[in-house]
Design an enzyme around this catalytic site. Structure first.
Site, mmCIF file in Angstrom:
data_model
loop_
_atom_site.group_PDB
_atom_site.id
_atom_site.type_symbol
_atom_site.label_atom_id
_atom_site.label_comp_id
_atom_site.label_asym_id
_atom_site.label_seq_id
_atom_site.Cartn_x
_atom_site.Cartn_y
_atom_site.Cartn_z
ATOM 1 N N GLY A 12 35.682 40.357 41.552
ATOM 2 C CA GLY A 12 35.173 39.143 41.522
ATOM 3 C C GLY A 12 35.156 38.685 40.137
ATOM 4 O O GLY A 12 35.861 38.799 39.524
ATOM 5 N N CYS A 13 33.963 37.884 39.706
ATOM 6 C CA CYS A 13 33.818 37.259 38.631
ATOM 7 C C CYS A 13 33.798 38.527 37.360
ATOM 8 O O CYS A 13 32.920 39.173 37.496
ATOM 9 C CB CYS A 13 32.417 36.509 38.241
ATOM 10 N N PHE A 14 34.578 38.309 36.355
ATOM 11 C CA PHE A 14 34.691 39.503 35.481
ATOM 12 C C PHE A 14 33.348 39.601 34.529
ATOM 13 O O PHE A 14 33.101 40.632 33.987
ATOM 14 C CB PHE A 14 36.046 39.524 34.604
ATOM 15 N N TRP A 15 32.658 38.569 34.448
ATOM 16 C CA TRP A 15 31.231 38.471 33.582
ATOM 17 C C TRP A 15 30.446 39.473 34.235
ATOM 18 O O TRP A 15 29.842 40.428 33.430
ATOM 19 C CB TRP A 15 30.778 37.239 33.728
#
Length: 157
Positions: A12-15
């Site tokens: 998902g979102c790498f953050w």
């Protein structure tokens, strides 16, 4: 420098993925970026528009004497939904798909074994791809350590 190894996960979102792994004892560094696509040095915009075929990933350098690859795999499986193709929560698109990129035969075997274990415990089909690591392209600087820079306490892993 100590003996280090690298692990790369798309979840998902790498953050969020970076925030999870950077706090783990034995993780030396994390960097967010892209892997698996066809465009050299893609921009975040290209990846988000689906024009490059890349996955958002976290690139993890770790000390295997302190944290094992299997520990990182467990964190991977327990912190995203491996049953939804091209999506994690509200984030939708190929770049958010679930991926394990391996660097060694040992990593491949451990990833496949963990996949089988998760699949046996799930009523839903696991869609995580396990692929040989390819070129890693770091994301733009403003994406690196995003939550740390924003001092965001919303995420509590």
């Amino acid at each position: 420098m100590t003996n280090t190894e690298t692990a790369v996960f798309g979840m998902g979102c790498f953050w969020s993925a970076e925030e999870l792994f950077r706090k783990i004892k034995g993780v030396i560094s994390t960097e967010v970026g892209f892997m698996g696509g066809t465009v050299k040095n893609p921009t975040y915009g290209q990846v988000c528009r689906g024009k490059s075929g890349h996955i958002e990933v976290v690139n993890i350098t770790y000390n295997p004497k302190i944290v094992k690859y299997t520990d990182l795999l467990n964190l991977f499986w327990n912190n995203h939904d491996p049953t939804t193709p091209n999506r994690q929560g509200w984030d939708v698109g190929e770049q958010y798909s679930s991926h394990i990129f391996y660097f060694t035969e040992e990593q491949r075997l451990l990833a496949e074994k963990s996949f089988e274990k998760i699949q046996k415990s799930s009523d839903l089909r696991i869609v995580t791809a396990i692929k040989k690591a390819s070129d890693f392209f770091p994301a733009e600087e403003y994406h690196q350590k995003y939550f740390m820079k924003k001092n965001n306490s919303i995420l509590n892993f």
